[in-house]
Design an enzyme around this catalytic site. Structure first.
Site, PDB file in Angstrom:
ATOM      1  N   LYS A  32     -13.445  -4.578  10.978  1.00  0.00           N
ATOM      2  CA  LYS A  32     -14.250  -3.526  10.060  1.00  0.00           C
ATOM      3  C   LYS A  32     -15.756  -3.324  10.363  1.00  0.00           C
ATOM      4  CE  LYS A  32     -11.311  -5.155   6.111  1.00  0.00           C
ATOM      5  NZ  LYS A  32     -11.420  -6.261   4.951  1.00  0.00           N
ATOM      6  N   VAL A  39       0.870  -1.177   0.009  1.00  0.00           N
ATOM      7  CA  VAL A  39      -0.082  -0.099   0.056  1.00  0.00           C
ATOM      8  C   VAL A  39       0.892   1.128   0.018  1.00  0.00           C
ATOM      9  CG1 VAL A  39      -1.643   1.383   1.357  1.00  0.00           C
ATOM     10  CG2 VAL A  39      -1.684  -1.270   1.386  1.00  0.00           C
ATOM     11  N   GLY A  40       1.827   1.319   0.875  1.00  0.00           N
ATOM     12  CA  GLY A  40       2.529   2.414   0.910  1.00  0.00           C
ATOM     13  C   GLY A  40       3.441   2.780  -0.434  1.00  0.00           C
ATOM     14  N   LEU A  76     -13.207   1.481  -1.818  1.00  0.00           N
ATOM     15  CA  LEU A  76     -14.784   1.693  -1.732  1.00  0.00           C
ATOM     16  C   LEU A  76     -15.256   2.846  -0.870  1.00  0.00           C
ATOM     17  CD1 LEU A  76     -15.954  -1.973  -1.929  1.00  0.00           C
ATOM     18  CD2 LEU A  76     -15.452  -0.535  -3.886  1.00  0.00           C
ATOM     19  N   ASP A  87     -10.198 -10.046  11.038  1.00  0.00           N
ATOM     20  CA  ASP A  87     -10.295  -8.922  10.097  1.00  0.00           C
ATOM     21  C   ASP A  87     -11.561  -8.017   9.774  1.00  0.00           C
ATOM     22  OD1 ASP A  87      -8.901  -7.187   7.924  1.00  0.00           O
ATOM     23  OD2 ASP A  87     -10.245  -8.557   6.780  1.00  0.00           O
TER      24      ASP A  87
END
Length: 372
Positions: free
Chosen positions: A234, A17-18, A160, A230
């Site tokens: 969320k 991601v970084g 999203l 996980d």
């Protein structure tokens, strides 16, 4: 509203991601510097991984970060010292935390109180204790405080617009009744291939888990996906945004798909080697669903009026949007007073470096608009 002339950017995390974020940041920096009305100069002044850091005492912009970071022998500053360093940087400062590090997350209130804004996909900041959640938004300028701003769109559903949509529903006075969906790209892929809605049924559960791991859909140790935590993180975030005071991701029922007997396996490989012994249990679930003309999916739901949150396996008609998902897509349905029986549905890629980074970059743009 005029944008600030100079904004200093600090980035923690240069993994999947970084790296994607840093390449998006380079494009954004070029675009903003060319703005005819109010050119904004973004300057990357700090970059760190868990072991190395790259920064200068005089806050010089980091231009060749890739080669310099690999050559660096500097260790990162602890969060409190990093805050002291950043607070003296030129212009406004935005900290981009592209990690899932709990220590960094615990320090958010400290950064925010010093006027440092934060954008992040780090779920731990918003799903660990309710007191950390409260401290963050008590300090934030877009919460109850007058510190830096904090945005975390990518902590649920990658790129999203899940969080921004939910916040808008709540802030405009709609009543959220229920939130339901598939919140894990890994679990989506796994069950879409284990029990597809059309054609012949998928392979054995253990074989599908191995396939998902080989394709890079799971964590290095698949148990980190199969334990349901996980998804629970969320759901904790969404439940809190909907107004429920959820204490932590372990304070409500979360179904783990790790057989009790395999919880003590010494490694992910050891776990995968023994998982076929337990395929019978999953085959029974699949057959029972098939008998009812349904499929099994791993979902999370929040019932707001009842204050209930749960994560686990449920059966859905094959015509249901949750059953019809493809690949590793996420789907999130908001049932509200305004939307009645037809929920507002958000669907698409819910994992991956590029889309997650897009959510982070989008949040950075929101902060830049707010900074004056």
């Amino acid at each position: 509203m005029s944008l600030p002339r100079q904004v200093s950017i600090a980035v923690i995390g240069a993994g999947g991601v970084g790296k994607a974020f840093l390449s998006q940041l380079a494009k954004l920096t070029t675009n903003l510097s060319r703005s005819p009305s109010t050119p904004t100069h973004l300057s990357l002044i700090w970059l760190s991984t868990s072991k190395k850091a790259l920064y200068h005492a005089d806050y010089k912009t980091l231009n060749n970060w890739e080669s310099e970071l690999s050559a660096s022998s500097t260790t990162p500053l602890p969060p409190a010292e990093l805050a002291e360093y950043l607070v003296k940087a030129p212009g406004k400062v935005v900290l981009v935390d592209n990690t899932s590090n709990q220590d960094v997350a615990d320090s958010y209130p400290l950064f925010l109180k010093k006027g440092i804004s934060i954008v992040t996909p780090n779920k731990k900041a918003f799903s660990s204790t309710f007191s950390l959640w409260t401290s963050i938004f008590d300090a934030a300028g877009n919460g109850k405080g007058n510190g830096g701003y904090v945005f975390h769109e990518s902590s649920v559903g990658a790129g999203l617009p899940v969080i921004s949509t939910l916040k808008e529903l709540v802030e405009t006075g709609d009543e959220v009744v229920k939130i339901e969906g598939v919140f894990s790209g890994t679990m989506s892929f796994l069950f879409n291939s284990f029990q597809p809605t059309s054609g012949s049924g998928g392979g054995k559960f253990s074989a599908e888990v191995k396939k998902a791991k080989d394709l890079g859909y799971t964590e290095p140790d698949p148990r980190d996906d199969l334990n349901g935590l996980d998804v629970a993180r969320k759901l904790t975030i969404l439940a809190r945004l909907a107004g429920l005071e959820v204490e932590s991701p372990t304070s409500f029922p979360v179904q783990s798909l790790i057989p009790k007997e395999l919880e003590s396996c010494t490694s992910g490989d050891d776990f995968l080697a023994r998982l076929p012994e337990f395929d019978g249990q999953m085959d029974e679930l699949k057959a029972a669903a098939e008998k009812e003309g349904k499929v099994v999916r791993f979902v999370g739901s929040v019932n707001v009026p009842k204050g209930e949150v749960k994560v686990g396996l449920e059966k859905f008609d094959k015509s249901h949007p949750i059953a019809a998902l493809k690949g590793s897509d996420n789907i999130i349905a908001f049932y509200t007073k305004r939307y009645g029986d037809n929920p507002l549905i958000i669907q698409g890629a819910g994992a991956g470096g590029e889309v997650t980074a897009m959510g982070v970059t989008g949040d950075l743009i929101k902060v830049l608009r707010l900074l004056q």
